[in-house]
Design a protein around this motif. Structure first.
Motif, PDB file in Angstrom:
ATOM      1  N   ALA A   2      -5.603  -8.412 -30.481  1.00 18.91           N
ATOM      2  CA  ALA A   2      -5.126  -8.100 -29.136  1.00 18.91           C
ATOM      3  C   ALA A   2      -5.985  -7.018 -28.490  1.00 18.91           C
ATOM      4  O   ALA A   2      -6.383  -6.045 -29.120  1.00 18.91           O
ATOM      5  CB  ALA A   2      -3.672  -7.644 -29.210  1.00 18.91           C
ATOM      6  N   SER A   3      -6.286  -7.217 -27.208  1.00 21.25           N
ATOM      7  CA  SER A   3      -7.103  -6.248 -26.482  1.00 21.25           C
ATOM      8  C   SER A   3      -6.255  -5.137 -25.887  1.00 21.25           C
ATOM      9  O   SER A   3      -6.769  -4.071 -25.548  1.00 21.25           O
ATOM     10  CB  SER A   3      -7.883  -6.958 -25.371  1.00 21.25           C
ATOM     11  OG  SER A   3      -6.994  -7.603 -24.476  1.00 21.25           O
ATOM     12  N   SER A   4      -4.956  -5.376 -25.738  1.00 24.68           N
ATOM     13  CA  SER A   4      -4.059  -4.350 -25.200  1.00 24.68           C
ATOM     14  C   SER A   4      -2.646  -4.609 -25.701  1.00 24.68           C
ATOM     15  O   SER A   4      -2.329  -5.695 -26.176  1.00 24.68           O
ATOM     16  CB  SER A   4      -4.097  -4.348 -23.671  1.00 24.68           C
ATOM     17  OG  SER A   4      -3.624  -5.591 -23.164  1.00 24.68           O
ATOM     18  N   THR A   5      -1.801  -3.598 -25.590  1.00 25.49           N
ATOM     19  CA  THR A   5      -0.403  -3.713 -26.017  1.00 25.49           C
ATOM     20  C   THR A   5       0.498  -3.468 -24.821  1.00 25.49           C
ATOM     21  O   THR A   5       0.278  -2.536 -24.050  1.00 25.49           O
ATOM     22  CB  THR A   5      -0.088  -2.682 -27.124  1.00 25.49           C
ATOM     23  OG1 THR A   5      -0.955  -2.935 -28.236  1.00 25.49           O
ATOM     24  CG2 THR A   5       1.352  -2.804 -27.575  1.00 25.49           C
ATOM     25  N   VAL A   6       1.509  -4.337 -24.681  1.00 27.80           N
ATOM     26  CA  VAL A   6       2.431  -4.250 -23.549  1.00 27.80           C
ATOM     27  C   VAL A   6       3.859  -4.138 -24.065  1.00 27.80           C
ATOM     28  O   VAL A   6       4.268  -4.881 -24.958  1.00 27.80           O
ATOM     29  CB  VAL A   6       2.291  -5.486 -22.623  1.00 27.80           C
ATOM     30  CG1 VAL A   6       3.394  -5.516 -21.582  1.00 27.80           C
ATOM     31  CG2 VAL A   6       0.918  -5.501 -21.956  1.00 27.80           C
ATOM     32  N   THR A   7       4.614  -3.201 -23.515  1.00 26.22           N
ATOM     33  CA  THR A   7       6.032  -3.037 -23.833  1.00 26.22           C
ATOM     34  C   THR A   7       6.847  -3.452 -22.608  1.00 26.22           C
ATOM     35  O   THR A   7       6.293  -3.770 -21.551  1.00 26.22           O
ATOM     36  CB  THR A   7       6.344  -1.575 -24.184  1.00 26.22           C
ATOM     37  OG1 THR A   7       6.078  -0.770 -23.019  1.00 26.22           O
ATOM     38  CG2 THR A   7       5.496  -1.087 -25.353  1.00 26.22           C
ATOM     39  N   VAL A  24      -3.243 -10.350 -25.369  1.00 21.55           N
ATOM     40  CA  VAL A  24      -2.358  -9.187 -25.245  1.00 21.55           C
ATOM     41  C   VAL A  24      -1.294  -9.221 -26.342  1.00 21.55           C
ATOM     42  O   VAL A  24      -0.793 -10.283 -26.703  1.00 21.55           O
ATOM     43  CB  VAL A  24      -1.670  -9.172 -23.856  1.00 21.55           C
ATOM     44  CG1 VAL A  24      -0.713  -7.992 -23.729  1.00 21.55           C
ATOM     45  CG2 VAL A  24      -2.712  -9.146 -22.737  1.00 21.55           C
ATOM     46  N   ALA A  25      -0.958  -8.045 -26.869  1.00 19.50           N
ATOM     47  CA  ALA A  25       0.142  -7.932 -27.830  1.00 19.50           C
ATOM     48  C   ALA A  25       1.364  -7.426 -27.084  1.00 19.50           C
ATOM     49  O   ALA A  25       1.338  -6.352 -26.484  1.00 19.50           O
ATOM     50  CB  ALA A  25      -0.227  -6.965 -28.944  1.00 19.50           C
ATOM     51  N   CYS A  44      -2.111 -14.651 -27.186  1.00 19.99           N
ATOM     52  CA  CYS A  44      -1.275 -13.448 -27.162  1.00 19.99           C
ATOM     53  C   CYS A  44      -0.365 -13.395 -28.388  1.00 19.99           C
ATOM     54  O   CYS A  44      -0.113 -14.409 -29.039  1.00 19.99           O
ATOM     55  CB  CYS A  44      -0.421 -13.407 -25.893  1.00 19.99           C
ATOM     56  SG  CYS A  44      -1.386 -13.173 -24.380  1.00 19.99           S
ATOM     57  N   THR A  45       0.125 -12.204 -28.691  1.00 15.29           N
ATOM     58  CA  THR A  45       1.037 -11.996 -29.808  1.00 15.29           C
ATOM     59  C   THR A  45       2.341 -11.415 -29.272  1.00 15.29           C
ATOM     60  O   THR A  45       2.312 -10.478 -28.473  1.00 15.29           O
ATOM     61  CB  THR A  45       0.426 -11.015 -30.837  1.00 15.29           C
ATOM     62  OG1 THR A  45      -0.804 -11.554 -31.314  1.00 15.29           O
ATOM     63  CG2 THR A  45       1.366 -10.803 -32.005  1.00 15.29           C
ATOM     64  N   PHE A  46       3.446 -11.991 -29.708  1.00 14.22           N
ATOM     65  CA  PHE A  46       4.771 -11.493 -29.328  1.00 14.22           C
ATOM     66  C   PHE A  46       5.485 -11.053 -30.602  1.00 14.22           C
ATOM     67  O   PHE A  46       5.744 -11.880 -31.479  1.00 14.22           O
ATOM     68  CB  PHE A  46       5.581 -12.581 -28.620  1.00 14.22           C
ATOM     69  CG  PHE A  46       5.002 -13.000 -27.285  1.00 14.22           C
ATOM     70  CD1 PHE A  46       5.475 -12.443 -26.113  1.00 14.22           C
ATOM     71  CD2 PHE A  46       3.984 -13.943 -27.227  1.00 14.22           C
ATOM     72  CE1 PHE A  46       4.942 -12.824 -24.886  1.00 14.22           C
ATOM     73  CE2 PHE A  46       3.439 -14.327 -26.006  1.00 14.22           C
ATOM     74  CZ  PHE A  46       3.917 -13.765 -24.837  1.00 14.22           C
ATOM     75  N   ARG A  47       5.764  -9.753 -30.732  1.00 15.86           N
ATOM     76  CA  ARG A  47       6.458  -9.238 -31.917  1.00 15.86           C
ATOM     77  C   ARG A  47       7.816  -8.682 -31.492  1.00 15.86           C
ATOM     78  O   ARG A  47       7.899  -7.803 -30.620  1.00 15.86           O
ATOM     79  CB  ARG A  47       5.628  -8.138 -32.589  1.00 15.86           C
ATOM     80  CG  ARG A  47       4.468  -8.676 -33.395  1.00 15.86           C
ATOM     81  CD  ARG A  47       3.860  -7.627 -34.322  1.00 15.86           C
ATOM     82  NE  ARG A  47       3.386  -6.433 -33.635  1.00 15.86           N
ATOM     83  CZ  ARG A  47       2.169  -6.302 -33.113  1.00 15.86           C
ATOM     84  NH1 ARG A  47       1.307  -7.290 -33.194  1.00 15.86           N
ATOM     85  NH2 ARG A  47       1.817  -5.175 -32.520  1.00 15.86           N
ATOM     86  N   VAL A  59       5.440 -22.593 -17.897  1.00 13.90           N
ATOM     87  CA  VAL A  59       4.782 -21.431 -18.486  1.00 13.90           C
ATOM     88  C   VAL A  59       3.946 -21.916 -19.665  1.00 13.90           C
ATOM     89  O   VAL A  59       4.371 -22.790 -20.418  1.00 13.90           O
ATOM     90  CB  VAL A  59       5.809 -20.375 -18.950  1.00 13.90           C
ATOM     91  CG1 VAL A  59       5.122 -19.217 -19.647  1.00 13.90           C
ATOM     92  CG2 VAL A  59       6.622 -19.871 -17.762  1.00 13.90           C
ATOM     93  N   ALA A  60       2.724 -21.383 -19.808  1.00  7.54           N
ATOM     94  CA  ALA A  60       1.849 -21.784 -20.900  1.00  7.54           C
ATOM     95  C   ALA A  60       1.700 -20.645 -21.909  1.00  7.54           C
ATOM     96  O   ALA A  60       1.417 -19.508 -21.532  1.00  7.54           O
ATOM     97  CB  ALA A  60       0.477 -22.174 -20.357  1.00  7.54           C
ATOM     98  N   PHE A  61       1.933 -20.970 -23.186  1.00  4.84           N
ATOM     99  CA  PHE A  61       1.691 -20.062 -24.300  1.00  4.84           C
ATOM    100  C   PHE A  61       0.697 -20.793 -25.207  1.00  4.84           C
ATOM    101  O   PHE A  61       1.100 -21.550 -26.082  1.00  4.84           O
ATOM    102  CB  PHE A  61       2.968 -19.780 -25.085  1.00  4.84           C
ATOM    103  CG  PHE A  61       4.054 -19.058 -24.322  1.00  4.84           C
ATOM    104  CD1 PHE A  61       4.086 -17.672 -24.268  1.00  4.84           C
ATOM    105  CD2 PHE A  61       5.050 -19.774 -23.669  1.00  4.84           C
ATOM    106  CE1 PHE A  61       5.095 -17.004 -23.582  1.00  4.84           C
ATOM    107  CE2 PHE A  61       6.062 -19.123 -22.978  1.00  4.84           C
ATOM    108  CZ  PHE A  61       6.088 -17.732 -22.933  1.00  4.84           C
ATOM    109  N   VAL A  62      -0.583 -20.609 -24.975  1.00  7.17           N
ATOM    110  CA  VAL A  62      -1.594 -21.358 -25.716  1.00  7.17           C
ATOM    111  C   VAL A  62      -2.132 -20.510 -26.863  1.00  7.17           C
ATOM    112  O   VAL A  62      -2.612 -19.393 -26.652  1.00  7.17           O
ATOM    113  CB  VAL A  62      -2.748 -21.794 -24.783  1.00  7.17           C
ATOM    114  CG1 VAL A  62      -3.814 -22.554 -25.564  1.00  7.17           C
ATOM    115  CG2 VAL A  62      -2.199 -22.661 -23.646  1.00  7.17           C
ATOM    116  N   ASN A  63      -2.032 -21.045 -28.082  1.00  4.87           N
ATOM    117  CA  ASN A  63      -2.500 -20.354 -29.293  1.00  4.87           C
ATOM    118  C   ASN A  63      -1.896 -18.955 -29.423  1.00  4.87           C
ATOM    119  O   ASN A  63      -2.579 -18.009 -29.829  1.00  4.87           O
ATOM    120  CB  ASN A  63      -4.035 -20.262 -29.310  1.00  4.87           C
ATOM    121  CG  ASN A  63      -4.683 -21.628 -29.389  1.00  4.87           C
ATOM    122  OD1 ASN A  63      -4.176 -22.540 -30.032  1.00  4.87           O
ATOM    123  ND2 ASN A  63      -5.803 -21.791 -28.705  1.00  4.87           N
TER     124      ASN A  63
END
Length: 194
Positions: A2-7, A24-25, A44-47, A59-63
């Protein structure tokens, strides 16, 4: 990576206005009851994100990778999730209407309370998935990995079951149509004659 982290705070303060997110994470994101349309997430990563009661359209969530996420009562309409991976996620009352989930990894996912209707799920990895009592109706499951999946009492009507091996998948009391019965009988090595 991830290039950046978003809350949630970042999302609410402007990040959520962007129509595209790449690498983005998203950590501990609260998407409960959110309405999203036409947004693209790539690599992107969703934790630990919460999508409870969210409504997502086109909405697209690709890879993307989803780890420890909750999709309780979320609705995905015409969404693209190709190549996405789901680990330790909750899908109770998830509704999927159309869209493309091809090549997604849902290994050992508990989809018994989920409803997939008309979704493209080509080569989706459903190895060991627990779909008992769920709905996979009108789904394109061609090439899907179904080994060890539990499809007991699952509504499979209209779905492509050409990759289903009845000897390696639990299908007791699954709901199918006559054409699918022929596909399964053929997979069992039976000869069908008039």
């Amino acid at each position: 990576m991830a290039s950046s982290t978003v809350t949630t705070e970042d999302w609410d303060s402007g990040v959520g206005e962007r129509k595209a997110h790449d690498g983005v994470a998203f950590v501990d994101l609260d998407f409960c009851e959110i309405t999203l349309q036409g947004v693209e997430f790539t690599d992107c990563t969703f934790r630990n994100a919460r999508f409870n009661c969210a409504e997502l359209t086109d909405v697209a969530f690709v890879n993307c990778t989803f780890t420890g996420c909750n999709f309780f009562d979320a609705t995905f309409t015409g969404c693209k999730l190709t190549g996405s991976v789901f680990e330790r996620c909750e899908f109770e009352l998830l509704t999927v209407d159309g869209g493309d989930w091809s090549f997604a990894a849902l290994r050992r996912a508990d989809l018994g309370g989920a409803t997939f209707t008309g979704a493209r799920m080509r080569e989706t990895d459903l190895t060991g998935a627990r779909c008992a009592g769920g709905t996979l109706r009108g789904a394109d499951l061609s090439g899907a990995l179904l080994e060890g999946a539990d499809l007991t009492r699952c509504d499979l009507r209209g779905s492509d079951l050409s990759s289903l091996d009845p000897a390696r998948t639990q299908i007791r009391r699954a709901v199918i149509n006559p054409d699918q019965a022929i596909t399964i009988a053929t997979a069992l090595g039976l000869e069908i004659r008039d």
